[in-house]
Structures are given as structure tokens and as C-alpha cells.
Write an enzyme that holds these catalytic residues in place. Structure first.
Site, short mmCIF file in Angstrom:
data_model
loop_
_atom_site.label_atom_id
_atom_site.label_comp_id
_atom_site.label_asym_id
_atom_site.label_seq_id
_atom_site.Cartn_x
_atom_site.Cartn_y
_atom_site.Cartn_z
CE LYS A 28 -0.73 0.16 5.02
NZ LYS A 28 0.12 1.36 5.19
CB THR A 29 3.91 2.32 1.86
OG1 THR A 29 3.31 2.08 3.13
CG2 THR A 29 4.77 3.56 1.95
CG ASP A 213 -0.62 4.92 4.70
OD1 ASP A 213 -1.30 3.98 4.28
OD2 ASP A 213 0.55 4.78 5.12
CD GLU A 214 -1.87 1.89 8.04
OE1 GLU A 214 -2.96 1.27 8.03
OE2 GLU A 214 -0.78 1.31 8.03
CD GLN A 244 -3.15 -4.82 8.25
OE1 GLN A 244 -2.12 -4.69 8.91
NE2 GLN A 244 -3.17 -4.75 6.94
NE ARG A 553 1.37 -7.58 11.04
CZ ARG A 553 1.09 -6.82 10.00
NH1 ARG A 553 1.95 -5.89 9.62
NH2 ARG A 553 -0.02 -6.98 9.31
#
Length: 599
Positions: A28-29, A213-214, A244, A553
Site C-alpha cells: 500500500k505504501t 494512508d491507514e 487491520q 506479521r
């Protein structure tokens, strides 16, 4: 930037709102950064772009990626050229208030009060009002003030008349100090835009494209700021993953993410489902867990990394045995990796609460394995633990002036003297648990913590964990020696390891990180899901999202352990993906007997 088809689709989106539903490890980044580059390439002035992140670390990473890209105009990050804004919500709010603070009675050189500063300001306010902090606990009130600002609540409706007077006096106090607190950096900008159409129009014309973002982690104030900045143009691109969303306790409201298409009916939606991080086994297991949540945007992560090791699920008799098993597994893992190839992101131990680190740290120190607490403080270095240890040292040695000084600084003069008098020389007349109980009661210690700190429950959990660890010792000197060795051995261990260590952290802090091998410790019913989450379905679903975050993770190996009652989430992992180990010697898989879970 070597984008996959869906990433390319998101990057090439034209004008208007865009929702990028990005699963864990789906880049995503990278996608958001590429979209900034594409906008500039199309002729959007760099200074007209805002890219908002949630942490300074994420902002720094995005800036680094932009600057490193060969197609990015280098003058953007020089003093001579225009630049997009890349930073956090709070840094954006601070930038706007530097220009517009006069409308709120502040100069451009205002101070920003962090949480400690705000608490001190509130204490000054209470003192000026001659109010007793017994009736007006500062830490509790500051939490309420944060809620009012993050949720855009009407303080006159939220507070009773007495508390509202305190709130108003606090606001006046920080204004007189030419300061804003952290909540103000968003809430005051929203208020400014709502009440000053000309100011809002100015920023709508200045900033034509907003990227966030997020987005699943925005609170109501941040959500409103994004809408106000986007204005009628609606050039807002958001990226996030509802699976998330784990910060409800911090006033984040992930329904803003779920409702994006209702807010922006013309929105385009792109879903990123290819995971570049984890094995097929780990992703299949994580997908199986999260699908049990009702409130979500369904997605199915996939990866080209076929197969992968089975997920180990281990049952231990207690926390100590669980910790020793984890330590043994780490030793095996490290033996297979040449020392020169060991990295900081090799191994992580994740847990739901900070208190759980106590037994894990003890096992690691005993085995000589270096570790670091990521984003936190080691167990025996936490304030409440050091305070109690000081009391126990006085009980063993009344001449310990260093411990006396700590007690005197912790409590008021009268209470401190009472605590010292009660404990002095009481060992071995009282056992360790009785001594700790005496310290807590005589010092009214939990009441003190509630006044001073906003995280009382977490500190109580640490104290309870200390009690659990102390129960293993029959003599106070042996326990104090153990505590001292736990504090002194770590620095040398880490130095000897050349900086490579095992990472310990809560699941909340692990979000955004990845490791080759991940241990999820304490996967117990009552820990994850936490017992405080049993009240509502929404809280239970956030706990399941926490489990999902923890599982995703891991790059290669995932090992989950529990003691007492296994978490309900373990039964949601397909049995064919797991290798079950019972450290108590019982054969078979997870217990099949009926377990009544509290809903």
C-alpha cells in the site's frame, strides 16, 4: 515502480474519490507513493498535494521513496522548489495553525503540549481553581478532554457543569500559554474551517489532491478534516484495510473506511489482494480467522509463495513453561542462521498486553538470548515495578537510602513515611506477596497511579504479573537478586550480540512491521480476545482483527502458544494447517471438550 495490475489501476486513477482496499503486505505504501509521482507527472503542482500518514516513521519512509525515485523532480525537496506535504495529521494541523492561529488567539510561535505537558497544565488549572485532585483525578479528566476533541463532542453536553468549568479553565490556561494540545491540532482546525468559510476556501484552492494512508484508523476529527480539505473537488484518495483496524480504544472509527462509498458516491474502488510478505499457509490461516467478522469489506489475500511450514500451535501448563518453550524454539531458529546473517527483523514475540513480557523476559535472560522491547520499557524498568521493588528492598534492608529516596519522591511526605515505617525490617516476618500487598494498601498506590497516569489498567496488569512472578520465590533476598539480574544483564547481552536481538512487543505496536519468524504468546481466552472485550460484538471483532494483524506479521514461520483456556480464535484456524504440540504431554490436537465462551 514495478506495479502489479491492481496497483497500476489505483495509481492511474484520474480525478475524483478513490478507495484503495489494501490487504496486509500488499504494497500500500508503494502504491500511495507511486500515485503521488503519477499526479506530479500529470502536471499537478507538487505543493497542491497532501499525503497524510499516521506516524512520523511512515512519513519519513514515503519521503525517502519519493526522493529516491528517478522520475521525481529533485527540486521538490530543496528550499528552492515547491513540495507536496508529506506528514502526519498532527503535523498538517500544526502547519495550518501556524498560519491561522491568530483567529484562535495564538501567535505563530505557539507551543505544542504533549500528553505530559497537558497533564501538568490540567494540574495547574485544578490548583488555580482550588480543586482537590482526589475529587477531580487529573489523568481521568485529561482522557475525557481527549475524547471530546477526538470525537468532536460538545463539551457542555459531555461534561457535567462542574467538570465543564474545569474544561473551560484548562482551555483558557493553554491559550494563555500560547499553546495547543495534541487534540487541538485537529479539532481546532476543523472548528476553524467550519466557522470561517473564507479560510476553508483558501485551503481548498491551495490543496487540490488529498491522499490518506491507514484510513481505517482515522477518528471523527481526522475524518472531518479530510472532508473539509477535499471540498467540492473530491480529489481524495484513501488507502487502508478494515481487517487491520485495531485502535478503537484510541477513538479510531473504522466505519469511516467502510462508509467511504456512502460519503463519496462516485468513488472508484480498487482492491489489492496480492500479498508479498507471507507464505500461502500463513495467509490461508489468517483469511480463515478474519472471515468470521461481520463488519468488513471481504477480500481474500493470496501469494505466489506456495506452501510454507505448518503453523505450530503449542499448549503449555503455565506462562513460565510457555516462555521456556518459546526460548527453546528461538535457540533452534538461531542455530540455523549464521551469526553474520542475523538481522533485527528476524524474530518477534508478540503479545496482547505489556504485562505478558515478564515471564518471556525472564526465560530469555536465563538462556542468554539478547532481546529488545520495541516501543516500550522492559518489565523490571517500569515505574510501578521499580516502586514496588524499592519497597521490598526497604523491607529487607531498612538502611537502603536509595530506595528510601525513591519512596519519598513517589508519595507525599506523610504517606511515604508511613510506607517506609510499615515495610522497614518486615522480612522475613511477612512473605513477599504480603509485603507487596502492604505496600499497595499503605501507599494507596492504585489511587496514586490513577491520578498521575492515564493507563491505570495496564499498570495494574503489570503489578499482577509481578505478584505472579514473586509467587515462585519463598525468600525475599532471592527474588530481589533475580530482579536485579534481570535489569543488569540486558545491556551486556545486547552488546555481545552485535545489535541483533529478538523483538518483544504488543500486537498493537507490531502493526506495519514484518519478521521472518513470529511467536504469538498467550493466545488464551481472556488475553486475546481480552476479557474487557466480551461486552460487545464490535469489541470482539476488533480482538479478532488483532489476531489477524499478529498472524500476518510473519513472513515464513508462525508459532502460536497458549496456557489455560485456548483462545476461540485458535479454533478458527484450519486444523490441516497446524502442527499441535502439548507441552504437558497430552496427545492429540486442541482440546475437544466443550468450552463455554462468554459473548
Amino acid at each position: 515502480m514495478n506495479l502489479n495490475p491492481n496497483q497500476e489501476k489505483a495509481v492511474n486513477h484520474g480525478e475524483g474519490p478513490l478507495l484503495i482496499v489494501a490487504g496486509a503486505g500488499s504494497g500500500k505504501t508503494k502504491t500511495l507513493t507511486a500515485r503521488v509521482l503519477r499526479l506530479i507527472e500529470r502536471g499537478v503542482p507538487p505543493e497542491a498535494i497532501i499525503a497524510i500518514t499516521f506516524t512520523n516513521k511512515a512519513a519519513k519512509e514515503m519521503r525517502a521513496r519519493l526522493f529516491a525515485h528517478p522520475d521525481f523532480p529533485k527540486k521538490v525537496f530543496t528550499a528552492l522548489g515547491p513540495a507536496p506535504f508529506v506528514g502526519t495529521f498532527h503535523s498538517l494541523g500544526a502547519r495550518i495553525l501556524r498560519e491561522e492561529g491568530k483567529a484562535l488567539g495564538r501567535s505563530g510561535s505557539f507551543s505544542i503540549f504533549d500528553s505530559d505537558d497537558a497533564l501538568r497544565a490540567l494540574r495547574h488549572t485544578l490548583k488555580d481553581m482550588n480543586l482537590d485532585d482526589e475529587q477531580y483525578p487529573p489523568a481521568r479528566i485529561i482522557r475525557s478532554i481527549e475524547a471530546v476533541k477526538n470525537k468532536l463532542l460538545d463539551p457542555q453536553e459531555y461534561f457535567d457543569p462542574r467538570k465543564y468549568r474545569v474544561f473551560a479553565a484548562y482551555e483558557n490556561y493553554i491559550a494563555k500559554n500560547n499553546a495547543f494540545d495534541f487534540g487541538d491540532l485537529i479539532q481546532k482546525v476543523v472548528t476553524l474551517f467550519d466557522t470561517n468559510p473564507e479560510i476553508k476556501k483558501c485551503y481548498n484552492e491551495r490543496y487540490t489532491h488529498i491522499l490518506v494512508d491507514e484510513y481505517q484508523d482515522v477518528n471523527l476529527a481526522q475524518y472531518r478534516l479530510v472532508k473539509l480539505l477535499a471540498g467540492a473537488r473530491g480529489n481524495v484518495s484513501v488507502v487502508g484495510d478494515d481487517a487491520q483496524a485495531i485502535y478503537g480504544w484510541r477513538h479510531a472509527d473504522f466505519t469511516n473506511f467502510l462508509n467511504f462509498e456512502k460519503d463519496w458516491p462516485t468513488a472508484s474502488v480498487v482492491t489489492l489482494e496480492e500479498n508479498y510478505r507471507s507464505t500461502e499457509t500463513i495467509l490461508t490461516a489468517a483469511n480463515a480467522v478474519i472471515k468470521n467478522n461481520a463488519f468488513q469489506k471481504p477480500k481474500n489475500l493470496w501469494t505466489s509463495k506456495a506452501g510454507g511450514p505448518m503453523i505450530v500451535v503449542a499448549s503449555a501448563p503455565n506462562a513460565e513453561e510457555e516462555s521456556y518453550w518459546i526460548t527453546e524454539q528461538i535457540i533452534e531458529t538461531l542455530r540455523a542462521i549464521p551469526r553474520a546473517e542475523r538481522t533485527q527483523d528476524g524474530i518477534a514475540i508478540l503479545y496482547r498486553t505489556n504485562a505478558q513480557s515478564r515471564s518471556i523476559e525472564s526465560a530469555l535472560v536465563s538462556a542468554g538470548i539478547p532481546y529488545r522491547i520495541f516501543g516500550g520499557v522492559k518489565f523490571y524498568e517500569r515505574k510501578e515495578i521499580k516502586d514496588i521493588i524499592a519497597g521490598l528492598r526497604i523491607a529487607a534492608n531498612p538502611n537502603d537510602l536509595v530506595s528510601r529516596e525513591r519512596i519519598e519522591k513517589t508519595f507525599t511526605k506523610k504517606i511515604g513515611a508511613s510506607v517506609i515505617e510499615a515495610l522497614s525490617g518486615q522480612s522475613p516476618r511477612l512473605n513477599i506477596l504480603e509485603l507487596i500487598t502492604l505496600f499497595l494498601s499503605r501507599g494507596k498506590y492504585f489511587e496514586l497511579l490513577e491520578k498521575k497516569f492515564p493507563n491505570l489498567e495496564e499498570r495494574k496488569e503489570n503489578v499482577n504479573e509481578l505478584l505472579a512472578g514473586a509467587a515462585d520465590f519463598t525468600e525475599l533476598p532471592a527474588f530481589l537478586e533475580h530482579a536485579s539480574l534481570m535489569q543488569s544483564g540486558d545491556a551486556e547481552n545486547e552488546k555481545a550480540a552485535g545489535g541483533a536481538s529478538v523483538n518483544l512487543m504488543t500486537i498493537h505496536l507490531a502493526k506495519g512491521l514484518e519478521f521472518d519468524t513470529v511467536f504469538i504468546a498467550g493466545a488464551n481466552e481472556g488475553l486475546i480476545p481480552h476479557q474487557m472485550s466480551f461486552k460487545t460484538r464490535e469489541e470482539m471483532e476488533e480482538e479478532r482483527r488483532l489476531m489477524y494483524v499478529a498472524m500476518t506479521r510473519a513472513r515464513k514461520n508462525l508459532r502460536i502458544s497458549f496456557f489455560h483456556i485456548p483462545s476461540r480464535f485458535l479454533y478458527e484456524i484450519p486444523a490441516e494447517l497446524t502442527e499441535y504440540r502439548d507441552l504437558g504431554g497430552r496427545s492429540g490436537g486442541l482440546p475437544e471438550e466443550d468450552i463455554v465462551y462468554l459473548d
